[in-house]
Design a protein around this motif. Structure first.
Motif, PDB file in Angstrom:
ATOM      1  N   VAL A   1      33.232  -8.638 -35.736  1.00 22.85           N
ATOM      2  CA  VAL A   1      32.560  -9.941 -35.634  1.00 22.85           C
ATOM      3  C   VAL A   1      31.522  -9.716 -34.624  1.00 22.85           C
ATOM      4  O   VAL A   1      31.578  -8.892 -33.760  1.00 22.85           O
ATOM      5  N   SER A   2      30.516 -10.612 -34.598  1.00 25.15           N
ATOM      6  CA  SER A   2      29.218 -10.382 -33.810  1.00 25.15           C
ATOM      7  C   SER A   2      29.123 -11.877 -32.708  1.00 25.15           C
ATOM      8  O   SER A   2      29.418 -12.941 -33.156  1.00 25.15           O
ATOM      9  N   GLY A   3      28.742 -11.374 -31.839  1.00 22.72           N
ATOM     10  CA  GLY A   3      28.025 -12.481 -30.903  1.00 22.72           C
ATOM     11  C   GLY A   3      27.208 -12.126 -29.895  1.00 22.72           C
ATOM     12  O   GLY A   3      26.551 -10.957 -30.087  1.00 22.72           O
ATOM     13  N   THR A   4      26.495 -13.194 -29.274  1.00 22.44           N
ATOM     14  CA  THR A   4      25.132 -12.880 -28.407  1.00 22.44           C
ATOM     15  C   THR A   4      25.560 -13.275 -26.887  1.00 22.44           C
ATOM     16  O   THR A   4      26.426 -14.183 -26.720  1.00 22.44           O
ATOM     17  N   GLY A   5      24.882 -12.488 -25.953  1.00 24.73           N
ATOM     18  CA  GLY A   5      25.136 -12.706 -24.726  1.00 24.73           C
ATOM     19  C   GLY A   5      24.170 -12.097 -23.749  1.00 24.73           C
ATOM     20  O   GLY A   5      23.261 -11.662 -24.404  1.00 24.73           O
ATOM     21  N   THR A   6      24.494 -12.041 -22.438  1.00 21.10           N
ATOM     22  CA  THR A   6      23.477 -11.631 -21.347  1.00 21.10           C
ATOM     23  C   THR A   6      24.251 -10.558 -20.530  1.00 21.10           C
ATOM     24  O   THR A   6      25.599 -10.812 -20.400  1.00 21.10           O
ATOM     25  N   LEU A   7      23.518  -9.440 -19.890  1.00 27.74           N
ATOM     26  CA  LEU A   7      24.373  -8.830 -19.038  1.00 27.74           C
ATOM     27  C   LEU A   7      24.300  -9.227 -17.869  1.00 27.74           C
ATOM     28  O   LEU A   7      23.505 -10.092 -17.176  1.00 27.74           O
ATOM     29  N   ALA A   8      25.481  -8.826 -17.122  1.00 28.39           N
ATOM     30  CA  ALA A   8      25.507  -9.233 -15.593  1.00 28.39           C
ATOM     31  C   ALA A   8      26.312  -8.124 -15.249  1.00 28.39           C
ATOM     32  O   ALA A   8      27.265  -7.684 -15.815  1.00 28.39           O
ATOM     33  N   SER A   9      26.069  -7.980 -13.655  1.00 23.45           N
ATOM     34  CA  SER A   9      27.260  -6.919 -13.081  1.00 23.45           C
ATOM     35  C   SER A   9      28.309  -8.031 -12.141  1.00 23.45           C
ATOM     36  O   SER A   9      27.877  -8.719 -11.462  1.00 23.45           O
ATOM     37  N   PRO A  10      29.361  -7.335 -12.081  1.00 24.30           N
ATOM     38  CA  PRO A  10      30.232  -7.979 -11.485  1.00 24.30           C
ATOM     39  C   PRO A  10      30.190  -7.847  -9.970  1.00 24.30           C
ATOM     40  O   PRO A  10      30.736  -8.670  -9.181  1.00 24.30           O
ATOM     41  N   THR A  11      29.406  -6.740  -9.482  1.00 20.88           N
ATOM     42  CA  THR A  11      29.193  -6.716  -7.976  1.00 20.88           C
ATOM     43  C   THR A  11      28.055  -7.279  -7.781  1.00 20.88           C
ATOM     44  O   THR A  11      27.634  -7.185  -6.348  1.00 20.88           O
ATOM     45  N   ASP A  12      27.285  -8.061  -8.512  1.00 24.79           N
ATOM     46  CA  ASP A  12      26.066  -8.866  -8.031  1.00 24.79           C
ATOM     47  C   ASP A  12      26.705  -9.996  -7.107  1.00 24.79           C
ATOM     48  O   ASP A  12      27.599 -10.445  -7.247  1.00 24.79           O
ATOM     49  N   ALA A  13      25.977 -10.269  -5.949  1.00 20.91           N
ATOM     50  CA  ALA A  13      26.637 -11.179  -5.122  1.00 20.91           C
ATOM     51  C   ALA A  13      25.489 -11.920  -4.109  1.00 20.91           C
ATOM     52  O   ALA A  13      24.141 -11.350  -3.874  1.00 20.91           O
ATOM     53  N   ALA A  14      25.648 -12.919  -3.697  1.00 17.34           N
ATOM     54  CA  ALA A  14      24.815 -13.845  -3.117  1.00 17.34           C
ATOM     55  C   ALA A  14      25.292 -13.860  -1.654  1.00 17.34           C
ATOM     56  O   ALA A  14      26.354 -13.885  -1.289  1.00 17.34           O
ATOM     57  N   GLN A  15      24.289 -13.338  -0.714  1.00 17.74           N
ATOM     58  CA  GLN A  15      24.673 -13.290   0.724  1.00 17.74           C
ATOM     59  C   GLN A  15      24.023 -14.549   1.362  1.00 17.74           C
ATOM     60  O   GLN A  15      22.822 -14.870   1.417  1.00 17.74           O
ATOM     61  N   ASP A  16      25.027 -15.303   1.933  1.00 10.21           N
ATOM     62  CA  ASP A  16      24.665 -16.539   2.697  1.00 10.21           C
ATOM     63  C   ASP A  16      25.122 -16.417   4.172  1.00 10.21           C
ATOM     64  O   ASP A  16      26.310 -15.802   4.430  1.00 10.21           O
ATOM     65  N   PHE A  17      24.550 -17.053   5.083  1.00 15.06           N
ATOM     66  CA  PHE A  17      24.771 -17.420   6.406  1.00 15.06           C
ATOM     67  C   PHE A  17      26.268 -18.022   6.658  1.00 15.06           C
ATOM     68  O   PHE A  17      26.360 -19.213   5.939  1.00 15.06           O
ATOM     69  N   THR A  18      27.021 -17.867   7.344  1.00 20.14           N
ATOM     70  CA  THR A  18      28.293 -18.744   7.798  1.00 20.14           C
ATOM     71  C   THR A  18      27.884 -19.897   8.821  1.00 20.14           C
ATOM     72  O   THR A  18      28.469 -20.725   8.863  1.00 20.14           O
ATOM     73  N   THR A  19      26.866 -19.498   9.518  1.00 19.52           N
ATOM     74  CA  THR A  19      26.333 -20.223  10.331  1.00 19.52           C
ATOM     75  C   THR A  19      24.884 -20.640  10.450  1.00 19.52           C
ATOM     76  O   THR A  19      24.075 -19.453  10.542  1.00 19.52           O
ATOM     77  N   GLY A  20      24.487 -21.646  10.148  1.00 21.97           N
ATOM     78  CA  GLY A  20      23.004 -21.868  10.020  1.00 21.97           C
ATOM     79  C   GLY A  20      22.351 -21.920  11.226  1.00 21.97           C
ATOM     80  O   GLY A  20      23.054 -22.139  12.321  1.00 21.97           O
ATOM     81  N   GLY A  21      21.026 -21.844  11.200  1.00 19.86           N
ATOM     82  CA  GLY A  21      20.096 -21.957  12.338  1.00 19.86           C
ATOM     83  C   GLY A  21      18.490 -21.526  12.092  1.00 19.86           C
ATOM     84  O   GLY A  21      18.185 -21.390  11.016  1.00 19.86           O
ATOM     85  N   ARG A  22      17.984 -21.246  13.003  1.00 15.89           N
ATOM     86  CA  ARG A  22      16.664 -20.735  12.988  1.00 15.89           C
ATOM     87  C   ARG A  22      16.552 -19.425  12.564  1.00 15.89           C
ATOM     88  O   ARG A  22      17.174 -18.499  13.541  1.00 15.89           O
ATOM     89  N   LEU A  23      15.803 -18.786  11.555  1.00 14.38           N
ATOM     90  CA  LEU A  23      15.790 -17.634  11.379  1.00 14.38           C
ATOM     91  C   LEU A  23      15.098 -16.683  12.473  1.00 14.38           C
ATOM     92  O   LEU A  23      13.934 -16.931  12.808  1.00 14.38           O
ATOM     93  N   THR A  24      15.644 -15.681  13.228  1.00 12.89           N
ATOM     94  CA  THR A  24      15.148 -14.980  14.111  1.00 12.89           C
ATOM     95  C   THR A  24      14.529 -13.604  13.575  1.00 12.89           C
ATOM     96  O   THR A  24      13.673 -12.702  14.224  1.00 12.89           O
ATOM     97  N   ALA A  25      15.233 -12.978  12.521  1.00 11.88           N
ATOM     98  CA  ALA A  25      14.866 -11.764  12.055  1.00 11.88           C
ATOM     99  C   ALA A  25      15.258 -11.583  10.282  1.00 11.88           C
ATOM    100  O   ALA A  25      16.344 -12.168  10.123  1.00 11.88           O
ATOM    101  N   VAL A  26      14.445 -11.293   9.641  1.00 12.02           N
ATOM    102  CA  VAL A  26      14.662 -10.693   8.261  1.00 12.02           C
ATOM    103  C   VAL A  26      14.656  -9.155   8.092  1.00 12.02           C
ATOM    104  O   VAL A  26      13.259  -8.787   7.997  1.00 12.02           O
ATOM    105  N   LYS A  27      15.266  -8.580   7.685  1.00 14.17           N
ATOM    106  CA  LYS A  27      15.431  -6.959   8.017  1.00 14.17           C
ATOM    107  C   LYS A  27      15.132  -6.434   6.419  1.00 14.17           C
ATOM    108  O   LYS A  27      14.826  -5.212   6.618  1.00 14.17           O
ATOM    109  N   VAL A  28      15.137  -7.099   5.441  1.00 16.10           N
ATOM    110  CA  VAL A  28      15.081  -6.504   4.128  1.00 16.10           C
ATOM    111  C   VAL A  28      13.839  -7.307   3.560  1.00 16.10           C
ATOM    112  O   VAL A  28      13.757  -8.242   3.681  1.00 16.10           O
TER     113      VAL A  28
END
Length: 508
Positions: free
Chosen positions: A59-86
C-alpha cells in the motif's frame, strides 16, 4: 413513353452512380468479411504461465520527513534579551548556552524568597520551643528529734548540750574553777547565776523553712502547625524564584543544528519564545509532522522519521513492524528502508469532511544513513502488507472472481481448455499467489481486451463515414458528406455522388 433529352441524361447519371454504389458496398463487405472476420477467428489465445517467485502486496502513501529530536527552545522566564550566542547553521551540544535575558527582576525575587524562608525558619523554632514558666514553692516542715537542754550538777557529772547540739561543760556557781596553768584569778570570769539561762525552746526546736524552684514549658500545637505551613510555603516560593532565575538562561535540550533564531539582543521575549521584533514560524494545522516552532529551533537528521497519510482501506492493512520503502520526491533515486512504528486511530485533520476521502497517518522509522536528509522533505512510502516467497503465482488478470476462491481457464497442450477452481493467498499489485488448483508450468487463458470483430471499439473503421447529399427539388445542387478514411470513406463518397445526381434531376 417519350423521354426528354434532359431527363434521359439524369437517368443515365443516376444509373451509373447506383451501379458504383452497389459495387462499393459489395467490395466493403468482401474486405471486412474476408479480412477482419477471418483474422478475428484465427486470432491466437493469450495465456499466462504459472511460475514460482515472490508475491508482494503493498500500500502507498505520501508524507514528509521529520526528526523526533527536532526541538523548539524557549525561555521559561521572559525579559529583555542580553545575549544571543548562536546563529543559524551552528552545531550545538546538549546543555550549551544559547541566549540570555536580563536577570534583575528574577534575582530580586530570589532574595525576597530567601529572606521569607529565613524568617519562617526562626518562627518555627520558636513555636517548637514553647513558653517556659518558673515558680518557687515551699516544701512542708520536717520534725527535728534533738533540742538544746541545760546540764545538771553532780559528782562526776558532765555538762549539758548547748543550743547548737554540741556538748559543753559549764562551771558551777558554788564551785571554783579548777586550778591550772591557764586558770584566771580574775573574779569577773566567774559565771553569775543569771548567765546560766538556757536557749529558748521555740528557737531551738523549730527548723528553718525549705523552698524549691519549678520550671514548666508549654508548646502550642496550633502555632507549630501554622509555622510549619509558613516554612513549607517559603521553601516553595524560593524554589520557584530560583527556577525563574535559571530560566533567564536558554540552554540546548538536545544535540543538533540551529535551524532558526527568532530574536536579537535588545528584543523582549516571552516565556513562549515570541519576540517583539520577529516571531517563530507557526505550526502547520494539517499534519503532526510539521516543523517545530520556537525562539530557537534545533534540528537533527539522526533517527529521521516519515509521517505519511494512507487511505482508510489501506490503513486497515498497516501493522507495526511492517517493512517499507521510502522514496524522496525530489530525488527519485534516493530510497531508504523503513518500518512502521505506529498507525494513528484518528483520521488526519481536515479529512472526512464533505467529499474528501478519509485518511489516517502512520509514522515510519527510516534506517541507514540519514545525515544528509532534512526535515520537511516530501516522500512517497510503500509498505509491504503481505509477502509470499517461493510461491506459485500468475497475473491477477488470469483469474475470475474475487475473494480466496476464484476460477481460471487452463489451456492444455492439445489446445483444449478446462475451467478449474483456484485458491489464492497473497494478492499482490499485479500477481496473485496460487495456493491450490494449478501447478507450475500450467498455461492459463488471459481475458481478451479486444472487440468481438478484432477492432478495439467493436466497430469497423470509417463505417460511419460519409452520408449522401440531400437533393433539392427546386433544382439546387446537393452536397455529399465527407467519408472517414478507409472503406467507409469510399461508401460515403458514393453516397455524396448520388445526392448530387438527385439534386440535379429534381427541378422542373
Amino acid at each position: 413513353m417519350k423521354v426528354f433529352p434532359r431527363r434521359r441524361g439524369a437517368v443515365l447519371v443516376n444509373s451509373a452512380l447506383g451501379v458504383a454504389l452497389l459495387g462499393a458496398a459489395a467490395l466493403a463487405y468482401t474486405v471486412l468479411d474476408d479480412g477482419t472476420g477471418t483474422a478475428a477467428a484465427k486470432a491466437p489465445v493469450r495465456t499466462a504461465t504459472v511460475t514460482k517467485g515472490t508475491v508482494l502486496a503493498t500500500v502507498s502513501g505520501t508524507g514528509t520527513l521529520a526528526s523526533p529530536t527536532d526541538a523548539a527552545q524557549d525561555f521559561t522566564t521572559g525579559g529583555r534579551l542580553t545575549a544571543v550566542k548562536v546563529a543559524v547553521g551552528d552545531t550545538v551540544t546538549k546543555g550549551q548556552v544559547l541566549a540570555t535575558v536580563d536577570t534583575t527582576a528574577a534575582q530580586q525575587q530570589v532574595d525576597a524568597a530567601q529572606a521569607a524562608l529565613n524568617t519562617a525558619t526562626v518562627n518555627l523554632a520558636k513555636a517548637r520551643a514553647g513558653v517556659t514558666t518558673t515558680t518557687v514553692q515551699q516544701l512542708p516542715a520536717r520534725a527535728n528529734g534533738s533540742s538544746g537542754t541545760s546540764g545538771s550538777s553532780g559528782a562526776g557529772g558532765s555538762g549539758g548540750r548547748g543550743a547548737d547540739g554540741s556538748s559543753a561543760s559549764a562551771p558551777q556557781a558554788d564551785q571554783p574553777a579548777a586550778a591550772g596553768p591557764s586558770a584566771t584569778a580574775d573574779p569577773s570570769a566567774q559565771t553569775s547565776p543569771s548567765a546560766r539561762a538556757t536557749v529558748p525552746a521555740a528557737t531551738a526546736g523549730v527548723p528553718e523553712p525549705q523552698t524549691t524552684t519549678i520550671t514548666t514549658t508549654k508548646v502550642d500545637d496550633a502555632a507549630v502547625a501554622q509555622a510549619e505551613q509558613q516554612l513549607a510555603t517559603a521553601q516553595t516560593n524560593l524554589a520557584n524564584a530560583q527556577a525563574a532565575l535559571a530560566g533567564t538562561t536558554l540552554t540546548a535540550s538536545v544535540d543538533g543544528t540551529v535551524a532558526s533564531v527568532a530574536g536579537r539582543v535588545g528584543d523582549t521575549v516571552g516565556s513562549t519564545g515570541g519576540s517583539s521584533s520577529s516571531s517563530a514560524g507557526a505550526k502547520s494545522s494539517t499534519g503532526a509532522s510539521s516543523a517545530p516552532s520556537g525562539f530557537i529551533v534545533l534540528t537533527n537528521p539522526t533517527g529521521m522519521q516519515v509521517t505519511a497519510n494512507f487511505s482508510e482501506l489501506d490503513s486497515l492493512k498497516l501493522k507495526k513492524g511492517e517493512a517499507a520503502t521510502v522514496t524522496l520526491n525530489a530525488q527519485s533515486d534516493s530510497r531508504f528502508n523503513a518500518s512502521v512504528l505506529s498507525v494513528s486511530p484518528l483520521p488526519v485533520s481536515g479529512s472526512g469532511g464533505g467529499s474528501a476521502a478519509v485518511q489516517y497517518a502512520a509514522t515510519l522509522q527510516l534506517s541507514g544513513d540519514t545525515g544528509k536528509l532534512r526535515t520537511g522533505l516530501s516522500a512517497t512510502v510503500s509498505v509491504v502488507t503481505g509477502e509470499a516467497d517461493d510461491a506459485l503465482s500468475l497475473p491477477t488478470a488470469a483469474l475470475s472472481g474475487t475473494g480466496a476462491s476464484r476460477t481460471a481457464t487452463v489451456v492444455h497442450p492439445d489446445g483444449s481448455t478446462e475451467r478449474v477452481t483456484v485458491e489464492v493467498g497473497v494478492e499482490g499489485d499485479t500477481t496473485v499467489q496460487v495456493v491450490s488448483g494449478l501447478a507450475e508450468g500450467d498455461k492459463v487463458e488471459l481475458a481478451s481486451t479486444s472487440g468481438s470483430n478484432g477492432f478495439p471499439n467493436g466497430s469497423f473503421p470509417g463505417v460511419n463515414g460519409g452520408q449522401g447529399g440531400n437533393g433539392n427539388r427546386g433544382g439546387g445542387t446537393g452536397t455529399g458528406g465527407a467519408g472517414v478514411a478507409g472503406i467507409g470513406g469510399a461508401v460515403g463518397a458514393a453516397g455524396g455522388a448520388g445526392g448530387t445526381g438527385a439534386g440535379r434531376g429534381g427541378g422542373r
